[in-house]
Scaffold this motif. Structure first.
Motif, PDB file in Angstrom:
ATOM      1  N   ASP A 173      38.506  -6.909 -23.402  1.00 34.24           N
ATOM      2  CA  ASP A 173      38.600  -8.182 -22.668  1.00 34.24           C
ATOM      3  C   ASP A 173      38.993  -7.898 -21.220  1.00 34.24           C
ATOM      4  O   ASP A 173      39.122  -6.731 -20.819  1.00 34.24           O
ATOM      5  CB  ASP A 173      39.591  -9.144 -23.345  1.00 34.24           C
ATOM      6  CG  ASP A 173      41.016  -8.605 -23.395  1.00 34.24           C
ATOM      7  OD1 ASP A 173      41.533  -8.156 -22.358  1.00 34.24           O
ATOM      8  OD2 ASP A 173      41.633  -8.632 -24.487  1.00 34.24           O
ATOM      9  N   ASP A 174      39.173  -8.968 -20.435  1.00 34.68           N
ATOM     10  CA  ASP A 174      39.474  -8.788 -19.010  1.00 34.68           C
ATOM     11  C   ASP A 174      40.837  -9.355 -18.628  1.00 34.68           C
ATOM     12  O   ASP A 174      41.108  -9.599 -17.447  1.00 34.68           O
ATOM     13  CB  ASP A 174      38.375  -9.428 -18.152  1.00 34.68           C
ATOM     14  CG  ASP A 174      38.226 -10.928 -18.399  1.00 34.68           C
ATOM     15  OD1 ASP A 174      38.919 -11.475 -19.291  1.00 34.68           O
ATOM     16  OD2 ASP A 174      37.409 -11.560 -17.693  1.00 34.68           O
ATOM     17  N   HIS A 175      41.716  -9.559 -19.594  1.00 41.18           N
ATOM     18  CA  HIS A 175      43.046 -10.094 -19.303  1.00 41.18           C
ATOM     19  C   HIS A 175      43.992  -8.959 -18.915  1.00 41.18           C
ATOM     20  O   HIS A 175      44.148  -7.990 -19.658  1.00 41.18           O
ATOM     21  CB  HIS A 175      43.582 -10.861 -20.512  1.00 41.18           C
ATOM     22  CG  HIS A 175      42.726 -12.027 -20.894  1.00 41.18           C
ATOM     23  ND1 HIS A 175      42.546 -13.107 -20.058  1.00 41.18           N
ATOM     24  CD2 HIS A 175      41.988 -12.281 -21.995  1.00 41.18           C
ATOM     25  CE1 HIS A 175      41.740 -13.984 -20.639  1.00 41.18           C
ATOM     26  NE2 HIS A 175      41.378 -13.501 -21.805  1.00 41.18           N
ATOM     27  N   TRP A 176      44.632  -9.095 -17.766  1.00 42.39           N
ATOM     28  CA  TRP A 176      45.375  -7.988 -17.160  1.00 42.39           C
ATOM     29  C   TRP A 176      46.368  -7.326 -18.100  1.00 42.39           C
ATOM     30  O   TRP A 176      46.454  -6.105 -18.145  1.00 42.39           O
ATOM     31  CB  TRP A 176      46.134  -8.493 -15.929  1.00 42.39           C
ATOM     32  CG  TRP A 176      45.278  -8.919 -14.789  1.00 42.39           C
ATOM     33  CD1 TRP A 176      43.924  -8.777 -14.675  1.00 42.39           C
ATOM     34  CD2 TRP A 176      45.724  -9.552 -13.599  1.00 42.39           C
ATOM     35  NE1 TRP A 176      43.499  -9.288 -13.470  1.00 42.39           N
ATOM     36  CE2 TRP A 176      44.582  -9.775 -12.788  1.00 42.39           C
ATOM     37  CE3 TRP A 176      46.972  -9.958 -13.121  1.00 42.39           C
ATOM     38  CZ2 TRP A 176      44.667 -10.379 -11.538  1.00 42.39           C
ATOM     39  CZ3 TRP A 176      47.059 -10.568 -11.874  1.00 42.39           C
ATOM     40  CH2 TRP A 176      45.906 -10.777 -11.094  1.00 42.39           C
ATOM     41  N   LEU A 177      47.153  -8.110 -18.813  1.00 41.93           N
ATOM     42  CA  LEU A 177      48.191  -7.540 -19.668  1.00 41.93           C
ATOM     43  C   LEU A 177      47.804  -7.534 -21.141  1.00 41.93           C
ATOM     44  O   LEU A 177      48.654  -7.368 -22.014  1.00 41.93           O
ATOM     45  CB  LEU A 177      49.519  -8.285 -19.476  1.00 41.93           C
ATOM     46  CG  LEU A 177      50.225  -8.058 -18.141  1.00 41.93           C
ATOM     47  CD1 LEU A 177      51.682  -8.503 -18.221  1.00 41.93           C
ATOM     48  CD2 LEU A 177      50.167  -6.603 -17.687  1.00 41.93           C
ATOM     49  N   SER A 178      46.533  -7.688 -21.413  1.00 39.15           N
ATOM     50  CA  SER A 178      46.073  -7.531 -22.791  1.00 39.15           C
ATOM     51  C   SER A 178      46.067  -6.054 -23.152  1.00 39.15           C
ATOM     52  O   SER A 178      45.593  -5.218 -22.369  1.00 39.15           O
ATOM     53  CB  SER A 178      44.661  -8.096 -22.953  1.00 39.15           C
ATOM     54  OG  SER A 178      44.091  -7.649 -24.167  1.00 39.15           O
ATOM     55  N   PRO A 179      46.559  -5.688 -24.345  1.00 35.57           N
ATOM     56  CA  PRO A 179      46.445  -4.287 -24.773  1.00 35.57           C
ATOM     57  C   PRO A 179      45.002  -3.817 -24.894  1.00 35.57           C
ATOM     58  O   PRO A 179      44.761  -2.615 -24.965  1.00 35.57           O
ATOM     59  CB  PRO A 179      47.138  -4.290 -26.137  1.00 35.57           C
ATOM     60  CG  PRO A 179      48.087  -5.447 -26.088  1.00 35.57           C
ATOM     61  CD  PRO A 179      47.362  -6.492 -25.283  1.00 35.57           C
TER      62      PRO A 179
END
Length: 419
Positions: free
Chosen positions: A329-335
């Motif tokens: 994914d493209d979420h900054w703080l997603s693992p």
């Protein structure tokens, strides 16, 4: 406050008050007059990520479906709604979410904010369904982060760890309702994953492996097939040596299966098969601890073998361990930021002194594979090890300074790992 505990009862919150607002205006009013504050979901985090030196805002009364937009395939909900209730509503109206976590009892906002995920090669974390979020920021303003309007800030805000403000509303992408059949297989040798990891995990819509790390095999393989006209329900005779179970099973050996979702290849609605557990079973015993590490998918077999080598230290403390795949994914703080991932989950017995000793051993073993811990579960690594795993961490800090310059939503967890 006495008895203000998380679900597992392994953590006591330090807040002085709990507020349970019913409207957006009430949330704004509480935020404006409070110096330190954190949102509280269904309390399924195992660490201090949701704690506060001030007050809690519980969103349990803000749990309605606000709008179902059939033209744009979006549903808008209040942040306190649980997946179980939302899923029943969506299915009733002919819609579905692309994926679900193991438990349907968790709140949408809390699961999204911590990067919680389900399973499936092509299924991103629950946050990837988010199209927009409404947030009450430190000064009481209401800010909307939308995928189409503020793409950069949106990518930082969705998996936000409760750090930007109080999420009060989310708009999620929905898909047409679908059917799933679930079959459990038994005894898959670890050695089969060396050459067949991709074959096994790409064989169905969602796949999970379970082991207690007592030997060199996975005692269960849960396979969830999406049923279409072109792909009717099916049960393979065997999958790389694993044979179909002859009865319903629980992932933890020896426990009864009555709390688990339907198996034996029996087709059913998506929301009654994608979670491992039934909504009408409330997981209230809480006699467990949880950890999870998420790594780039290409390291899957090597990482699993590294854990296998220290299984004698792990298995006595363990109820079960689950292995799943998650799409990038493209979420900054997603693992799972910008990497197709494999997630290795540990459900521990409630013995924190012993678990605390083994976590650094696991993390040392997984160090070559850039393992990122689940934000809401137990881990041992310090900020000096964790922060370099997130290339967008400096951008996230800038986002927080923009929307919470005085640190109203900061707590010990954020001070430790983000700042």
């Amino acid at each position: 406050m006495p008895n203000h505990l998380n679900w597992a009862r392994n953590y006591a919150y330090n807040v002085s008050e709990i507020h349970a607002p019913e409207t957006l205006e009430q949330v704004r009013e509480i935020v404006v007059r409070t110096n330190r504050i954190k949102p509280l979901g269904t309390r399924h985090s195992f660490n201090d990520i949701a704690d506060s030196a001030g007050v809690h805002v519980s969103l349990q009364k803000m749990n309605r479906v606000i709008d179902l937009d059939s033209m744009r395939n979006k549903v808008t909900v209040e942040a306190g709604i649980r997946y179980g209730e939302l899923c029943a509503y969506l299915h009733q109206h002919g819609y579905a979410l692309h994926n679900l976590a193991s438990l349907p009892h968790i709140s949408v906002a809390g699961a999204v904010a911590t990067g919680t995920h389900g399973s499936g090669d092509h299924n991103g974390s629950l946050a990837t369904a988010v199209h927009a979020i409404e947030v009450v920021t430190a000064d009481g303003d209401v800010v909307t982060f939308s995928r189409e309007q503020q793409s950069d800030e949106f990518a930082g805000a969705v998996v936000g760890l409760g750090a930007i403000g109080i999420v009060t509303k989310l708009t999620l992408d929905v898909v047409p309702s679908f059917q799933i059949s679930q079959t459990v297989y038994e005894n898959l040798p670890l050695a089969q994953l060396k050459d067949h990891f991709d074959d096994i995990f790409s064989s169905a819509y969602s796949v999970s492996l379970f082991t207690d790390w007592k030997d060199s095999s996975f005692h269960q393989l849960w396979v969830k097939h999406k049923i279409t006209d072109a792909a009717p329900a099916k049960t393979e005779a065997a999958i790389f040596g694993a044979a179909p179970a002859s009865s319903h099973l629980h992932p933890v050996p020896g426990l009864g299966s009555e709390n688990c979702s339907e198996q034996m290849g029996i087709p059913g609605p998506w929301h009654e098969r994608l979670p491992h557990f039934r909504l009408d079973f409330t997981p209230s015993a809480g006699d467990e601890l949880q950890s999870e590490y998420i790594m780039p998918r290409q390291f899957a077999y090597d990482a699993l073998y590294a854990i296998h080598e220290i299984r004698a230290s792990i298995s006595p403390l363990l109820h079960a361990s689950e292995i799943r795949t998650v799409a990038a994914d493209d979420h900054w703080l997603s693992p799972c930021y910008e990497q197709d991932s494999v997630a290795v989950h540990f459900t521990w017995k409630a013995d924190w002194p012993a678990v605390r000793q083994v976590l650094p051993v696991i993390e040392q073993r997984l160090l070559p594979y850039r393992a990122r811990p689940h934000w809401g579960k137990l881990f041992a690594m310090g900020p000096e090890e964790l922060q370099p795993l997130y290339e967008k961490m400096p951008d996230f800090r800038q986002l927080l300074s923009r929307y919470d310059p005085q640190g109203k939503f900061r707590n010990a967890f954020l001070d430790r790992y983000i700042y």
